[in-house]
Design a protein around this motif. Structure first.
Motif, PDB file in Angstrom:
ATOM      1  N   PRO A   1       0.989  -1.036   0.022  1.00  0.00           N
ATOM      2  CA  PRO A   1       0.076   0.359   0.252  1.00  0.00           C
ATOM      3  C   PRO A   1       1.023   1.042  -0.067  1.00  0.00           C
ATOM      4  CG  PRO A   1      -0.674  -1.546   1.205  1.00  0.00           C
ATOM      5  CD  PRO A   1       0.528  -2.269   1.341  1.00  0.00           C
ATOM      6  N   GLY A   2       2.312   1.350   0.671  1.00  0.00           N
ATOM      7  CA  GLY A   2       2.840   2.519   1.075  1.00  0.00           C
ATOM      8  C   GLY A   2       3.811   2.992  -0.672  1.00  0.00           C
ATOM      9  N   GLN A   3       3.420   1.738  -2.039  1.00  0.00           N
ATOM     10  CA  GLN A   3       4.038   1.918  -3.538  1.00  0.00           C
ATOM     11  C   GLN A   3       2.835   2.697  -3.374  1.00  0.00           C
ATOM     12  OE1 GLN A   3       6.895  -0.418  -5.282  1.00  0.00           O
ATOM     13  NE2 GLN A   3       5.160  -0.868  -6.996  1.00  0.00           N
ATOM     14  N   HIS A   4       1.643   1.491  -3.779  1.00  0.00           N
ATOM     15  CA  HIS A   4       0.446   2.703  -4.227  1.00  0.00           C
ATOM     16  C   HIS A   4       0.505   4.073  -3.401  1.00  0.00           C
ATOM     17  CE1 HIS A   4      -1.162  -1.990  -3.888  1.00  0.00           C
ATOM     18  NE2 HIS A   4       0.032  -1.849  -5.076  1.00  0.00           N
ATOM     19  N   ARG A   5       0.526   4.336  -2.870  1.00  0.00           N
ATOM     20  CA  ARG A   5      -0.326   5.676  -2.223  1.00  0.00           C
ATOM     21  C   ARG A   5       1.257   6.655  -2.783  1.00  0.00           C
ATOM     22  NH1 ARG A   5      -2.575   7.478   3.359  1.00  0.00           N
ATOM     23  NH2 ARG A   5      -2.988   6.025   3.217  1.00  0.00           N
ATOM     24  N   LYS A   6       1.952   6.577  -3.050  1.00  0.00           N
ATOM     25  CA  LYS A   6       3.533   7.347  -3.544  1.00  0.00           C
ATOM     26  C   LYS A   6       3.089   6.969  -4.411  1.00  0.00           C
ATOM     27  CE  LYS A   6       7.178   9.108  -3.481  1.00  0.00           C
ATOM     28  NZ  LYS A   6       7.366  10.401  -2.945  1.00  0.00           N
ATOM     29  N   ILE A   7       3.434   6.063  -5.519  1.00  0.00           N
ATOM     30  CA  ILE A   7       2.933   6.454  -6.750  1.00  0.00           C
ATOM     31  C   ILE A   7       1.280   7.616  -6.681  1.00  0.00           C
ATOM     32  CG2 ILE A   7       1.743   5.736  -9.270  1.00  0.00           C
ATOM     33  CD1 ILE A   7       2.931   2.997  -7.892  1.00  0.00           C
ATOM     34  N   ALA A   8      -0.084   7.586  -6.187  1.00  0.00           N
ATOM     35  CA  ALA A   8      -0.725   8.601  -5.949  1.00  0.00           C
ATOM     36  C   ALA A   8      -0.186  10.188  -6.593  1.00  0.00           C
ATOM     37  CB  ALA A   8      -1.579   8.185  -5.030  1.00  0.00           C
ATOM     38  N   GLU A   9       0.608   9.730  -4.972  1.00  0.00           N
ATOM     39  CA  GLU A   9       1.089  11.520  -4.289  1.00  0.00           C
ATOM     40  C   GLU A   9       2.140  12.085  -5.211  1.00  0.00           C
ATOM     41  OE1 GLU A   9       3.102  10.015  -0.757  1.00  0.00           O
ATOM     42  OE2 GLU A   9       1.294  10.064   0.823  1.00  0.00           O
TER      43      GLU A   9
ATOM     44  N   LEU B   1      -6.329   3.267  -1.139  1.00  0.00           N
ATOM     45  CA  LEU B   1      -6.602   4.613  -1.830  1.00  0.00           C
ATOM     46  C   LEU B   1      -7.512   5.397  -1.931  1.00  0.00           C
ATOM     47  CD1 LEU B   1      -4.502   3.263  -5.235  1.00  0.00           C
ATOM     48  CD2 LEU B   1      -4.135   4.680  -3.316  1.00  0.00           C
ATOM     49  N   LEU B   2      -8.928   4.752  -2.377  1.00  0.00           N
ATOM     50  CA  LEU B   2     -10.129   5.910  -1.959  1.00  0.00           C
ATOM     51  C   LEU B   2     -10.510   6.107  -0.466  1.00  0.00           C
ATOM     52  CD1 LEU B   2     -12.995   3.069  -3.224  1.00  0.00           C
ATOM     53  CD2 LEU B   2     -11.009   4.993  -4.274  1.00  0.00           C
ATOM     54  N   GLU B   3     -10.334   6.303   0.355  1.00  0.00           N
ATOM     55  CA  GLU B   3      -9.827   6.513   1.892  1.00  0.00           C
ATOM     56  C   GLU B   3      -8.997   7.309   1.633  1.00  0.00           C
ATOM     57  OE1 GLU B   3      -9.732   2.553   3.978  1.00  0.00           O
ATOM     58  OE2 GLU B   3     -11.605   2.483   3.569  1.00  0.00           O
ATOM     59  N   ALA B   4      -8.018   7.059   0.713  1.00  0.00           N
ATOM     60  CA  ALA B   4      -6.752   8.317   1.563  1.00  0.00           C
ATOM     61  C   ALA B   4      -7.317   9.646   0.028  1.00  0.00           C
ATOM     62  CB  ALA B   4      -5.015   7.549   1.306  1.00  0.00           C
ATOM     63  N   GLY B   5      -8.304   9.242  -0.644  1.00  0.00           N
ATOM     64  CA  GLY B   5      -8.697  10.528  -1.136  1.00  0.00           C
ATOM     65  C   GLY B   5      -8.110  10.454  -2.588  1.00  0.00           C
ATOM     66  N   TYR B   6      -7.692   9.611  -2.816  1.00  0.00           N
ATOM     67  CA  TYR B   6      -7.055   9.443  -4.102  1.00  0.00           C
ATOM     68  C   TYR B   6      -7.692   8.214  -5.212  1.00  0.00           C
ATOM     69  CZ  TYR B   6      -3.109  10.939  -2.634  1.00  0.00           C
ATOM     70  OH  TYR B   6      -1.807  11.488  -1.515  1.00  0.00           O
ATOM     71  N   ALA B   7      -8.933   8.190  -5.192  1.00  0.00           N
ATOM     72  CA  ALA B   7     -10.534   8.332  -6.162  1.00  0.00           C
ATOM     73  C   ALA B   7      -9.488   8.117  -7.462  1.00  0.00           C
ATOM     74  CB  ALA B   7     -11.221   7.674  -5.951  1.00  0.00           C
ATOM     75  N   ASP B   8      -9.851   9.119  -7.803  1.00  0.00           N
ATOM     76  CA  ASP B   8      -8.707   9.423  -9.587  1.00  0.00           C
ATOM     77  C   ASP B   8      -7.615   9.282  -9.689  1.00  0.00           C
ATOM     78  OD1 ASP B   8      -6.925  11.365  -7.146  1.00  0.00           O
ATOM     79  OD2 ASP B   8      -8.014  13.286  -8.577  1.00  0.00           O
ATOM     80  N   ARG B   9      -6.816   8.518  -9.291  1.00  0.00           N
ATOM     81  CA  ARG B   9      -5.360   8.112  -8.998  1.00  0.00           C
ATOM     82  C   ARG B   9      -5.496   6.270  -9.498  1.00  0.00           C
ATOM     83  NH1 ARG B   9      -3.039  11.624 -11.679  1.00  0.00           N
ATOM     84  NH2 ARG B   9      -5.081  12.366 -12.148  1.00  0.00           N
ATOM     85  N   VAL B  10      -7.143   5.871  -9.850  1.00  0.00           N
ATOM     86  CA  VAL B  10      -7.205   4.484  -9.815  1.00  0.00           C
ATOM     87  C   VAL B  10      -7.394   3.987 -11.305  1.00  0.00           C
ATOM     88  CG1 VAL B  10      -8.262   2.315  -9.134  1.00  0.00           C
ATOM     89  CG2 VAL B  10      -7.719   4.441  -7.322  1.00  0.00           C
TER      90      VAL B  10
END
Length: 342
Positions: A239-247, A277-286
């Motif tokens: 999940p850390g990698q997923h969030r970093k890509i989205a960030e 990712l949705l809960e972190a506010g990155y729905a627009d990056r999925v």
């Protein structure tokens, strides 16, 4: 070699269309024709007779059924050079199913690189024999660099068509890494993809588990992160990698969801990754897709088919709390923004 496409336009195998023509969901990472049975460099990857997809009518029927049942509007076929791409077959499938298809240019991973990659690298090596070695493998101050030459091959397809047809690619990819980290040659090809993307205005889709490294190479070569879909992230339990890509601004592509099958634990783990990712506010990056890549996955031969996303994964994601507005963003808006840079 070719002007950038206007924002809001998609290059499909049957012509350029407006994004507004796509009203239904998009499968953002699929293969409609493919042949990876025998790698060009066998010592780098094993052969696999099952790594093959070549049955137009079966694929066409599935896509037609998904259009009627789920409103499927677009399929992104990420079968590029070295993967057995067949642009004429893609055009026939698209027309028969009445589903738009965007095809890819580029080169796959090193074991499957087409001959022109090796020839380009060999020519670059020969040009330096007896001379000053460049500081990096992609620098050449005496003429076009290796990256330039590789990018020109991609741009030739962007400008003139694929596989002897007039069908133009609408994306670069899937391009990436076979192992856990990019090889020197794979890095050169990623940099060439970034250069071709910057010139043509097309976006890039990657392959392989080294997602952050791929994104760093592409953005380091000047490509905006929002033009990059980092692939195979459903096979990376990080999940850390997923969030970093989205960030960073890239798209996190869960593009091979069909490999999970229908086991509750496997499906649940992938649902959790998306929800994080949705809960972190990155729905627009999925981005989500089934990722069919061989005959055994087609429904005619007992596989879950291209409809796995709609029949298995989305019901599980809805049950976990994803609402329809969010799913529309993920299934339609995100892939269209990625492809067009809008």
């Amino acid at each position: 070699m070719t002007p950038r496409e206007d924002t809001g336009r998609l290059r499909t195998v049957t012509g350029t269309i407006a994004t507004s023509d796509i009203t239904g969901p998009v499968l953002s990472h699929e293969h409609l024709q493919m042949d990876l049975r025998w790698p060009a460099r066998p010592r780098l990857a094993e052969s696999d007779p099952g790594r093959w997809l070549d049955e137009e009518k079966s694929v066409q029927r599935e896509l037609s059924g998904l259009r009627k049942e789920h409103g499927l509007g677009l399929v992104v076929d990420l079968t590029c050079s070295g993967m057995g791409r067949n642009a004429a077959a893609l055009a026939r499938i698209s027309a028969g199913a009445r589903v738009a298809v965007v095809a890819g240019t580029g080169v796959f991973t090193e074991p499957f690189h087409p001959a022109f990659v090796r020839e380009t690298l060999a020519a670059a090596t020969a040009s330096h024999s007896g001379g000053t070695t460049p500081q990096t493998p992609w620098e050449d101050h005496r003429g076009p660099s290796t990256i330039d030459r590789l990018a020109e091959r991609l741009l030739a397809e962007v400008g003139f068509g694929m596989d002897g047809t007039n069908s133009l690619p609408g994306v670069i990819g899937e391009i990436g890494t076979w192992g856990e980290a990019p090889t020197e040659t794979e890095e050169l090809c990623l940099r060439a993809a970034a250069r071709a993307a910057r010139y043509s205005g097309l976006s890039v889709a990657t392959y392989g588990r080294a997602g952050l490294a791929q994104l760093e190479i592409l953005t380091g070569a000047g490509l905006a992160p929002e033009r990059v879909a980092v692939g195979q992230q459903d096979r990376v339990d990080d999940p850390g990698q997923h969030r970093k890509i989205a960030e960073t601004g890239g798209y996190v592509s869960f593009g091979t969801l069909g490999l999970a099958g229908d086991g509750r634990a496997a499906v649940g783990a992938r649902v959790r990754c998306v929800l994080d990712l949705l809960e972190a506010g990155y729905a627009d990056r999925v981005l989500l897709s089934t990722g069919v890549s061989r005959m055994a996955q087609v429904t005619r031969y007992g596989g879950s088919g291209y409809g796995y996303l709609f029949d298995t994964f989305l019901p599980a994601l809805r049950a976990a709390g994803a609402d329809d507005a969010t799913l529309r963003t993920i299934l339609r808006d995100n892939p269209l923004r990625w492809l067009t840079g809008s």
